[in-house]
Scaffold this active site. Structure first.
Site, short mmCIF file in Angstrom:
data_model
loop_
_atom_site.label_atom_id
_atom_site.label_comp_id
_atom_site.label_asym_id
_atom_site.label_seq_id
_atom_site.Cartn_x
_atom_site.Cartn_y
_atom_site.Cartn_z
N ASP A 98 45.09 25.23 16.90
CA ASP A 98 43.87 25.93 16.51
C ASP A 98 43.90 26.18 15.00
O ASP A 98 44.88 26.73 14.48
CB ASP A 98 43.81 27.28 17.26
CG ASP A 98 42.42 27.62 17.74
OD1 ASP A 98 41.50 27.58 16.90
OD2 ASP A 98 42.26 27.94 18.93
N ASP A 199 38.10 26.53 14.46
CA ASP A 199 37.38 27.74 14.82
C ASP A 199 36.12 27.91 13.96
O ASP A 199 36.21 27.84 12.72
CB ASP A 199 38.34 28.92 14.58
CG ASP A 199 37.87 30.20 15.22
OD1 ASP A 199 37.87 30.28 16.45
OD2 ASP A 199 37.53 31.14 14.47
N GLU A 253 34.49 23.96 16.67
CA GLU A 253 33.71 24.94 17.40
C GLU A 253 32.49 25.29 16.56
O GLU A 253 32.63 25.66 15.39
CB GLU A 253 34.55 26.20 17.66
CG GLU A 253 33.82 27.18 18.55
CD GLU A 253 34.27 28.62 18.38
OE1 GLU A 253 34.11 29.40 19.31
OE2 GLU A 253 34.76 28.97 17.28
N HIS A 326 38.66 30.73 26.51
CA HIS A 326 39.14 32.09 26.34
C HIS A 326 38.06 33.07 25.88
O HIS A 326 38.30 34.27 25.83
CB HIS A 326 40.29 32.10 25.33
CG HIS A 326 39.83 31.70 23.96
ND1 HIS A 326 39.37 30.44 23.66
CD2 HIS A 326 39.71 32.41 22.81
CE1 HIS A 326 39.00 30.39 22.39
NE2 HIS A 326 39.20 31.58 21.85
N ASP A 327 36.88 32.55 25.52
CA ASP A 327 35.79 33.41 25.07
C ASP A 327 34.70 33.59 26.13
O ASP A 327 33.71 34.28 25.88
CB ASP A 327 35.10 32.80 23.84
CG ASP A 327 35.98 32.82 22.62
OD1 ASP A 327 36.84 33.71 22.51
OD2 ASP A 327 35.80 31.93 21.75
C1 NOJ Z 1 35.96 31.83 18.01
C2 NOJ Z 1 37.20 32.08 18.82
O1 NOJ Z 1 37.22 31.19 19.91
C3 NOJ Z 1 37.18 33.53 19.22
O2 NOJ Z 1 38.16 33.84 20.18
C4 NOJ Z 1 37.32 34.35 17.98
O3 NOJ Z 1 37.19 35.71 18.31
C5 NOJ Z 1 36.28 33.99 16.92
N1 NOJ Z 1 36.05 32.59 16.80
C6 NOJ Z 1 36.72 34.48 15.59
O4 NOJ Z 1 37.83 33.75 15.16
#
Ligand code: NOJ
Length: 553
Positions: A98, A199, A253, A326-327
């Site tokens: 990541d 990210d 992302e 995970h989000d």
């Molecule tokens: C996306 C990540 O997947 C998430 O977990 C994170 O809180 C935010 N970006 C900030 O880095």
């Protein structure tokens, strides 16, 4: 269609904090991951994406990095990492790390130096601005609630943070920042890693004047931060300086990205990234982009989103395929049925994920059909996004706490972060100590040990899908054509590649459903590749049934 290993790969995402604890402190770690590599190899995945393992004060569980070249104490040491990578490679598994470089932690040496001395060259690594008439510099909101500006610890200016106030945004317009990032990437590339998951990478080029948003209260500044003026220039530079030197897999992302923008990021001729994570399907059950404002969704909407992405990216670009991470909430709880039809719907959604054009991403526990958690009190949650949302919704907007808790139970990120369910023992075999986040009590029914022993389990179904993807190129590369858009229960489509064809029929409902296929499709001699029911009848589907038919021309 250009063939590539990263198109044929199946990726497995590990959230290290919740995967496997080896030293009995209640927190997952690198040695824990090493101890489970054979499990992943047996499952058949090719690439492991590790959520951040770098030094971090953990305000956002590692997405706030204080040293990009160090390993988080909770997770182990650099020796553990080297061993992990060697053990992965020895099993033919690749590693994707990541890369979190839209922001650092406020405990990173650059930010500390920037705050200690306003004339430090590190000041321009971040966005420091004056307040306006005793107020904040503008009305930008943070993604995690409240303002995106925070007063520096000892000084008069404010700094920008699109996430928590411990995650100051980096100023990519400063060439020194970009050089630092490429050097960090090179450090990990030199260790032999195989790819980067980037990210919120489409946030790295902000509109320099940071214009205020119109409207009352704090507003997410999407038009001024997403897909900004220099984003392609910076990604091409990154590609030229680092990525082009090896055969890396990359996924960016991207919040708020259209298919037209995604084409620019991913077209093979443009040398930026391999693929992006879009969020369009993640907003299907939200009012606008307000994820906590939940609404019912229709299958036709899901079909429209996927059909749009499948067809738009067909020429020279590539999709990533995911339904949770995970989000996000657990996919079986969100898009399937985590009660009566948990097993069937988990398998149906898995079929969907593996029979679209793109690279599938499995999130840990998804292959077991793990479900959302239902905590009865806000104190049991750990996620900063969830906790901030609760505070803001209840204290500032005076929403009914019961309603807020309901939305959190449905959408909160901790749904995906409860520890991996390995077996029926205390704490699901994840740890011998009290886990950092409670284990889902349903681990006595849903766990890896039992599923490995049960040939009808969700786990074995994933194994079979992954095997099939390796045998049938049409599953990977085939063009996609939607059938029967209006059907309210069944999502049906065909795929075609070099004379091989698939017909995919997915019942997204808990009721029996039929679909009328064209005479041509019905009469074709075809074989059943996979189904989640014992004796499927083509076009007449049981609740959450999935059927994949194959033929050649
Ligand atoms: C996306 C990540 O997947 C998430 O977990 C994170 O809180 C935010 N970006 C900030 O880095």
């Amino acid at each position: 269609m250009t063939e590539a290993w990263w198109k044929e790969a199946v990726v497995y995402q590990i959230y290290p904090r919740s995967f496997m604890d080896s030293n009995g402190d209640g927190i997952g770690d690198l040695k824990g991951i090493i101890s489970r590599l054979d499990y992943l190899k047996d499952l058949g995945v090719d690439v492991i994406w590790l959520s951040p393992i770098f030094s971090s004060p953990n305000d956002d569980n590692g997405y706030d990095i204080s040293d990009y070249r160090g390993i988080m104490d909770d997770f182990g040491t650099m020796e553990d990492f080297d061993l992990l990578l060697a053990q992965m490679h020895a099993r033919g598994l690749k590693l994707m790390m990541d890369l979190v470089v839209n922001h650092t932690s406020d405990e990173h040496a650059w930010f500390r130096a920037a705050c200690e001395d306003p004339s430090s060259p590190y000041r321009d690594y971040y966005f420091f601005r004056d307040g306006k008439e005793g107020q904040l510099p503008n009305n930008w909101a943070s993604h995690f609630g409240f303002s995106a500006w925070e007063k520096e610890p000892s000084g008069d200016q404010y700094f920008l943070h699109l996430y928590t106030k411990k995650q100051p945004d980096l100023n990519w317009d400063n060439p020194k920042v970009r050089a630092e990032v490429y050097s960090i990437m090179q450090f990990w590339a030199d260790k032999g890693i195989d790819g980067f998951r980037m990210d919120v990478i489409n946030y790295i080029s902000k509109v320099p004047s940071l214009p205020a948003m119109s409207g009352e209260g704090f507003q997410l500044p999407t038009p001024y931060i997403a897909n900004g003026p220099h984003v392609h220039e910076y990604l091409q530079e990154m590609n030229q300086r680092v990525l082009s030197k090896g055969d890396y897999m990359t996924v960016g992302e991207m919040v708020s990205v259209t298919t037209d923008q995604a084409k620019l990021y991913t077209h093979e001729d443009r040398r930026e990234l391999n693929m992006v994570f879009t969020f369009e399907h993640m907003y299907i059950d939200a009012v606008g982009e307000d994820k906590w404002n939940i609404r019912p969704w229709q299958l036709t909407e899901l079909k429209d989103v996927f059909t749009h992405w499948q067809t738009a990216l067909e020429e020279g670009c590539w999709n990533s395929l995911y339904l949770n991470n995970h989000d996000q909430a657990r996919m079986v709880s969100r898009f399937g049925n985590d009660k009566e039809y948990r097993v069937q719907s988990a398998k149906m959604l898995a079929t969907f994920l593996h029979t679209l054009q793109g690279t599938p991403y499995i999130y840990q526990g998804e292959e077991l059909g793990m479900t959302n958690i239902h905590f009865d009190s806000i104190d049991k949650y750990r996620d900063i996004d969830t906790l901030n949302h609760y505070k803001e919704a209840v204290e500032v907007f005076h929403q009914d706490p019961a309603d807020v808790m309901k939305a959190i139970a449905y959408k909160g990120r901790d749904n995906a972060r409860t520890p991996m369910q390995w077996d029926t023992t205390v704490n699901a075999g994840f740890t011998t100590a009290a886990p950092w986040l409670s284990v889902n009590p349903n681990h006595v029914e849903i766990n890896a040990a039992q599923e490995i022993d049960d040939p009808q389990s969700v786990y074995h179904y994933y194994k079979r899908l992954i095997e099939l993807r390796k045998q049938c190129k049409v599953m990977v590369y085939g063009t996609y054509e939607l059938l029967e858009r209006e059907h309210p229960q069944i999502y049906a489509y065909t795929r075609e590649y070099q004379g091989a064809h698939l017909l995919v029929l997915l019942n997204f409902s808990g009721e029996d459903a039929c679909i009328t296929l064209s005479d041509e499709l019905s009469s074709l001699p075809k074989t059943l590749l996979i189904s989640n029911y014992a004796s499927p009848a083509c076009a007449a589907l049981h609740p959450y049934e999935a059927q994949v038919w194959h033929w050649n021309t």
